[in-house]
Design a protein around this motif. Sequence first.
Motif, mmCIF file in Angstrom:
data_model
loop_
_atom_site.group_PDB
_atom_site.id
_atom_site.type_symbol
_atom_site.label_atom_id
_atom_site.label_comp_id
_atom_site.label_asym_id
_atom_site.label_seq_id
_atom_site.Cartn_x
_atom_site.Cartn_y
_atom_site.Cartn_z
ATOM 1 N N LYS A 111 0.838 -1.195 0.000
ATOM 2 C CA LYS A 111 0.000 0.000 0.000
ATOM 3 C C LYS A 111 0.880 1.254 0.000
ATOM 4 O O LYS A 111 0.696 2.199 0.772
ATOM 5 C CB LYS A 111 -0.980 -0.004 1.171
ATOM 6 C CG LYS A 111 -2.048 -1.089 1.028
ATOM 7 C CD LYS A 111 -3.252 -0.856 1.894
ATOM 8 C CE LYS A 111 -4.349 -1.867 1.551
ATOM 9 N NZ LYS A 111 -5.547 -1.710 2.393
ATOM 10 N N SER A 112 1.814 1.223 -0.919
ATOM 11 C CA SER A 112 2.808 2.285 -1.030
ATOM 12 C C SER A 112 2.178 3.642 -1.289
ATOM 13 O O SER A 112 1.251 3.784 -2.080
ATOM 14 C CB SER A 112 3.762 1.929 -2.186
ATOM 15 O OG SER A 112 4.672 2.956 -2.435
ATOM 16 N N ASN A 113 2.717 4.642 -0.603
ATOM 17 C CA ASN A 113 2.326 6.030 -0.832
ATOM 18 C C ASN A 113 3.492 6.908 -0.408
ATOM 19 O O ASN A 113 3.795 7.005 0.787
ATOM 20 C CB ASN A 113 1.071 6.392 -0.038
ATOM 21 C CG ASN A 113 0.560 7.792 -0.362
ATOM 22 O OD1 ASN A 113 1.328 8.683 -0.708
ATOM 23 N ND2 ASN A 113 -0.745 7.989 -0.234
ATOM 24 N N PRO A 114 4.173 7.533 -1.375
ATOM 25 C CA PRO A 114 5.348 8.340 -1.028
ATOM 26 C C PRO A 114 5.050 9.445 -0.022
ATOM 27 O O PRO A 114 5.973 9.921 0.666
ATOM 28 C CB PRO A 114 5.776 8.927 -2.374
ATOM 29 C CG PRO A 114 5.230 7.990 -3.399
ATOM 30 C CD PRO A 114 3.934 7.497 -2.826
ATOM 31 N N LEU A 115 3.784 9.857 0.104
ATOM 32 C CA LEU A 115 3.436 10.972 0.981
ATOM 33 C C LEU A 115 3.000 10.534 2.375
ATOM 34 O O LEU A 115 2.859 11.374 3.270
ATOM 35 C CB LEU A 115 2.314 11.810 0.343
ATOM 36 C CG LEU A 115 2.644 12.419 -1.028
ATOM 37 C CD1 LEU A 115 1.439 13.182 -1.566
ATOM 38 C CD2 LEU A 115 3.858 13.323 -0.942
ATOM 39 N N THR A 116 2.772 9.219 2.582
ATOM 40 C CA THR A 116 2.309 8.753 3.894
ATOM 41 C C THR A 116 3.215 7.653 4.436
ATOM 42 O O THR A 116 4.182 7.927 5.133
ATOM 43 C CB THR A 116 0.845 8.272 3.799
ATOM 44 O OG1 THR A 116 0.748 7.253 2.791
ATOM 45 C CG2 THR A 116 -0.086 9.423 3.448
ATOM 46 N N VAL A 117 2.898 6.397 4.106
ATOM 47 C CA VAL A 117 3.687 5.287 4.656
ATOM 48 C C VAL A 117 5.042 5.153 3.984
ATOM 49 O O VAL A 117 5.906 4.417 4.452
ATOM 50 C CB VAL A 117 2.922 3.949 4.529
ATOM 51 C CG1 VAL A 117 1.649 3.998 5.349
ATOM 52 C CG2 VAL A 117 2.623 3.617 3.082
ATOM 53 N N GLY A 118 5.238 5.847 2.867
ATOM 54 C CA GLY A 118 6.504 5.768 2.148
ATOM 55 C C GLY A 118 6.432 4.790 0.993
ATOM 56 O O GLY A 118 5.416 4.126 0.764
ATOM 57 N N SER A 119 7.528 4.698 0.271
ATOM 58 C CA SER A 119 7.585 3.837 -0.911
ATOM 59 C C SER A 119 8.995 3.299 -1.076
ATOM 60 O O SER A 119 9.921 3.704 -0.364
ATOM 61 C CB SER A 119 7.196 4.644 -2.156
ATOM 62 O OG SER A 119 8.182 5.633 -2.420
ATOM 63 N N ALA A 120 9.147 2.378 -2.017
ATOM 64 C CA ALA A 120 10.480 1.832 -2.273
ATOM 65 C C ALA A 120 11.459 2.921 -2.697
ATOM 66 O O ALA A 120 12.627 2.921 -2.308
ATOM 67 C CB ALA A 120 10.401 0.746 -3.335
ATOM 68 N N SER A 121 10.967 3.861 -3.484
ATOM 69 C CA SER A 121 11.865 4.916 -3.963
ATOM 70 C C SER A 121 12.260 5.874 -2.849
ATOM 71 O O SER A 121 13.395 6.360 -2.812
ATOM 72 C CB SER A 121 11.209 5.690 -5.111
ATOM 73 O OG SER A 121 9.998 6.291 -4.698
ATOM 74 N N THR A 122 11.335 6.143 -1.902
ATOM 75 C CA THR A 122 11.642 7.096 -0.834
ATOM 76 C C THR A 122 12.286 6.427 0.379
ATOM 77 O O THR A 122 13.258 6.937 0.933
ATOM 78 C CB THR A 122 10.370 7.836 -0.392
ATOM 79 O OG1 THR A 122 9.377 6.890 0.025
ATOM 80 C CG2 THR A 122 9.817 8.672 -1.520
ATOM 81 N N LEU A 123 11.764 5.271 0.792
ATOM 82 C CA LEU A 123 12.275 4.614 1.998
ATOM 83 C C LEU A 123 13.605 3.912 1.747
ATOM 84 O O LEU A 123 14.482 3.900 2.609
ATOM 85 C CB LEU A 123 11.250 3.595 2.512
ATOM 86 C CG LEU A 123 9.930 4.152 3.055
ATOM 87 C CD1 LEU A 123 8.993 3.010 3.429
ATOM 88 C CD2 LEU A 123 10.174 5.048 4.266
ATOM 89 N N PHE A 124 13.731 3.302 0.568
ATOM 90 C CA PHE A 124 14.933 2.521 0.281
ATOM 91 C C PHE A 124 15.950 3.286 -0.566
ATOM 92 O O PHE A 124 17.042 2.792 -0.813
ATOM 93 C CB PHE A 124 14.563 1.220 -0.463
ATOM 94 C CG PHE A 124 13.522 0.378 0.219
ATOM 95 C CD1 PHE A 124 13.325 0.448 1.588
ATOM 96 C CD2 PHE A 124 12.730 -0.494 -0.519
ATOM 97 C CE1 PHE A 124 12.366 -0.326 2.212
ATOM 98 C CE2 PHE A 124 11.764 -1.274 0.093
ATOM 99 C CZ PHE A 124 11.578 -1.186 1.466
ATOM 100 N N GLY A 125 15.584 4.475 -1.020
ATOM 101 C CA GLY A 125 16.483 5.248 -1.863
ATOM 102 C C GLY A 125 16.679 4.652 -3.240
ATOM 103 O O GLY A 125 17.722 4.824 -3.865
ATOM 104 N N LEU A 126 15.638 3.985 -3.741
ATOM 105 C CA LEU A 126 15.765 3.303 -5.036
ATOM 106 C C LEU A 126 15.271 4.204 -6.149
ATOM 107 O O LEU A 126 14.171 4.043 -6.677
ATOM 108 C CB LEU A 126 14.984 1.980 -5.003
ATOM 109 C CG LEU A 126 15.531 0.942 -4.017
ATOM 110 C CD1 LEU A 126 14.680 -0.311 -4.036
ATOM 111 C CD2 LEU A 126 16.981 0.605 -4.347
#
Length: 278
Positions: free
Chosen positions: A250-265
């Motif tokens: 349930k990725s969301n870069p603006l809330t719980v985060g995402s692979a691109s934001t949390l993992f720096g991918l």
Amino acid sequence: MPIITLTTDFGWKDPYVGAVKGAIYKEIENVNIVDISHEVSPFNIAEAAYIIKNAYHSFPDGTIHIIGVDAEHTVENIHIAVLLNGHYFICADNGVLALIMNKLHPEKLVEINIHDRISSNFTTLNAFVSTACHIARGGTLEVIGKPISRIRALSGVTPKISDNKNVIHGQVIYIDNYGNSVSNITEDIFNEVGKGRKFEISARNEHFNKIFKKYSDIVNFDDEQKKRDVDGKGLVIFNSAGYLELATYKSNPLTVGSASTLFGLQINAPVIITFIEE
């Protein structure tokens, strides 16, 4: 009624998309124009290739696809028109078709040579539109171009495989709207190299040894809902296009985060699969 699709990095703020559509309608009144995407990152050829590859086959044969990314006409960036897998593609010879073609072979391939009849420097508005409308009216590629035998390859599209067949070196080529990071490693390549062996996927500081069939497989639905706590948890799947994707549930870069934001991918981040000999 002919169909012409548009894939560009123009965005929606500027007049370019509207101008292209207007130019098409000025030449052909009865035509369907479909926007595939105008949010390709500027000059990102690999991203454009991934988007068009995974959209074009949903259209009927004979559809004409204009790809307006890094398309300025120069001596090193010629314009081409291709009949491939029953579809027409009009773009610059900048490598964008390399991912689309993969193991396919074009039925026709020409270098567009109508530029001396056009004064504007807005490539997609003139040469690409004129070519697309020519095809839509039933014209042949040979009339607007000279046959060529090969097109430019795109570096970074194909992952590298170690000599001992134990490691696949890939990279992130696309980040979707949810922040999921899509690599250039396909399920076919994974199965061909892995041959059923155990593995570890490494991406930045993240490590995975399991690939789910779908996002929700990470959830244990036997647990009470309040005890699941999986939102934002990292996972790996082969997405609907058949590419290895690093995601969060349930990725969301603006809330719980995402692979691109949390993992720096981000784009070009390395994704490495190491197969384990038993």
